[in-house]
Design a protein around this motif. Structure first.
Motif, PDB file in Angstrom:
ATOM      1  N   LEU A  71       6.753   2.072  -4.148  1.00 32.90           N
ATOM      2  CA  LEU A  71       5.997   0.845  -4.393  1.00 32.90           C
ATOM      3  C   LEU A  71       6.506   0.023  -5.564  1.00 32.90           C
ATOM      4  O   LEU A  71       6.166  -1.152  -5.685  1.00 32.90           O
ATOM      5  CB  LEU A  71       4.509   1.169  -4.568  1.00 32.90           C
ATOM      6  CG  LEU A  71       3.854   1.770  -3.325  1.00 32.90           C
ATOM      7  CD1 LEU A  71       2.474   2.321  -3.664  1.00 32.90           C
ATOM      8  CD2 LEU A  71       3.749   0.729  -2.217  1.00 32.90           C
ATOM      9  N   GLN A  86       1.135  -4.308 -10.176  1.00 28.02           N
ATOM     10  CA  GLN A  86       0.636  -5.426  -9.388  1.00 28.02           C
ATOM     11  C   GLN A  86       0.353  -6.581 -10.353  1.00 28.02           C
ATOM     12  O   GLN A  86      -0.619  -6.515 -11.110  1.00 28.02           O
ATOM     13  CB  GLN A  86      -0.645  -4.991  -8.675  1.00 28.02           C
ATOM     14  CG  GLN A  86      -1.121  -5.904  -7.619  1.00 28.02           C
ATOM     15  CD  GLN A  86      -0.962  -5.270  -6.249  1.00 28.02           C
ATOM     16  OE1 GLN A  86      -0.377  -4.205  -6.101  1.00 28.02           O
ATOM     17  NE2 GLN A  86      -1.464  -5.931  -5.269  1.00 28.02           N
ATOM     18  N   LYS A 123      -2.658   2.274  -2.597  1.00 28.88           N
ATOM     19  CA  LYS A 123      -1.339   2.114  -1.960  1.00 28.88           C
ATOM     20  C   LYS A 123      -0.520   3.409  -1.933  1.00 28.88           C
ATOM     21  O   LYS A 123      -0.008   3.779  -0.880  1.00 28.88           O
ATOM     22  CB  LYS A 123      -0.558   0.981  -2.615  1.00 28.88           C
ATOM     23  CG  LYS A 123      -1.064  -0.386  -2.229  1.00 28.88           C
ATOM     24  CD  LYS A 123      -0.192  -1.475  -2.833  1.00 28.88           C
ATOM     25  CE  LYS A 123      -0.680  -2.839  -2.417  1.00 28.88           C
ATOM     26  NZ  LYS A 123       0.211  -3.897  -2.915  1.00 28.88           N
ATOM     27  N   TRP A 169       3.897   6.067  -8.303  1.00 36.57           N
ATOM     28  CA  TRP A 169       4.137   4.781  -7.622  1.00 36.57           C
ATOM     29  C   TRP A 169       5.605   4.649  -7.259  1.00 36.57           C
ATOM     30  O   TRP A 169       5.935   4.175  -6.177  1.00 36.57           O
ATOM     31  CB  TRP A 169       3.669   3.625  -8.510  1.00 36.57           C
ATOM     32  CG  TRP A 169       2.248   3.217  -8.259  1.00 36.57           C
ATOM     33  CD1 TRP A 169       1.126   3.954  -8.482  1.00 36.57           C
ATOM     34  CD2 TRP A 169       1.809   1.976  -7.706  1.00 36.57           C
ATOM     35  NE1 TRP A 169       0.020   3.250  -8.127  1.00 36.57           N
ATOM     36  CE2 TRP A 169       0.398   2.045  -7.653  1.00 36.57           C
ATOM     37  CE3 TRP A 169       2.459   0.831  -7.285  1.00 36.57           C
ATOM     38  CZ2 TRP A 169      -0.368   0.984  -7.157  1.00 36.57           C
ATOM     39  CZ3 TRP A 169       1.696  -0.229  -6.819  1.00 36.57           C
ATOM     40  CH2 TRP A 169       0.293  -0.147  -6.736  1.00 36.57           C
ATOM     41  N   ASP A 204      -2.016   5.782   0.598  1.00 38.45           N
ATOM     42  CA  ASP A 204      -1.716   5.357   1.970  1.00 38.45           C
ATOM     43  C   ASP A 204      -0.302   5.776   2.363  1.00 38.45           C
ATOM     44  O   ASP A 204      -0.081   6.267   3.472  1.00 38.45           O
ATOM     45  CB  ASP A 204      -1.882   3.841   2.123  1.00 38.45           C
ATOM     46  CG  ASP A 204      -3.336   3.393   2.051  1.00 38.45           C
ATOM     47  OD1 ASP A 204      -4.240   4.251   2.129  1.00 38.45           O
ATOM     48  OD2 ASP A 204      -3.565   2.164   1.908  1.00 38.45           O
TER      49      ASP A 204
END
Length: 165
Positions: free
Chosen positions: A164, A48, A70, A159, A73
């Motif tokens: 993501l 990020q 994230k 990730w 989720d």
């Protein structure tokens, strides 16, 4: 940074002058911490971009909250849809372990760095080939980056698996 820390550690171990042992030893702790911090900051910016500027003391909290949110989720949604729930639960657990362990390591390393930089009254101890500052041994600090990189590898893999990055 780690290589500089190693060189400073060698200088501290090779010196018979207590002042130089203290100065080189403190600086080595500092460089070992920064090698971990910079590797973590690089990872955070890849996950990020807005996380790149995080304060040193905020990173452990960011790791145990923001970095987990994230992917967790995504995996929870997959589980609700009945998609490979065992693997999803394992990945969530792996992420929790890696972020907790990295946060703990960074806190330990940061605390050592603060002592080395801001508490000159706290003496560096040299006992044979072991240099320590309070409860931290320099030869253990040398391994901080390797551990950091292992945690980072796990976090980035999770990730990626969650789509993501």
């Amino acid at each position: 940074m780690r290589r500089v820390g190693e060189h400073l550690e060698e200088l501290a171990l090779g010196s018979k002058d207590d002042d130089l042992v203290d100065l080189f030893g403190r600086s080595a702790f500092n460089r070992y911490y920064y090698s971990c911090y910079l590797a973590t900051r690089k990872m955070l910016s890849e996950l990020q971009p807005g996380w790149k500027g995080s304060k040193h003391s905020d990173i452990p909290i960011l790791l145990t909250a923001g970095v987990r949110k994230k992917p967790n989720d995504v995996f929870k949604k997959m589980e609700k849809k009945g998609i490979d729930s065992g693997r999803c639960a394992k990945r969530r657990q792996d992420l929790q372990t890696a972020t907790n362990d990295l946060a703990g390591l960074l806190k330990l390393a940061y605390d050592a760095r603060v002592i080395s930089d801001y508490e000159p009254e706290e003496p560096i101890q040299k006992n044979g080939n072991v240099i320590s500052l309070r409860n931290n041994k320099l030869n253990e600090a040398k391994g901080w980056l390797g551990r950091t990189n292992g945690y980072i590898k796990t976090i980035k893999k999770i990730w990626k698996e969650s789509g993501l990055v």
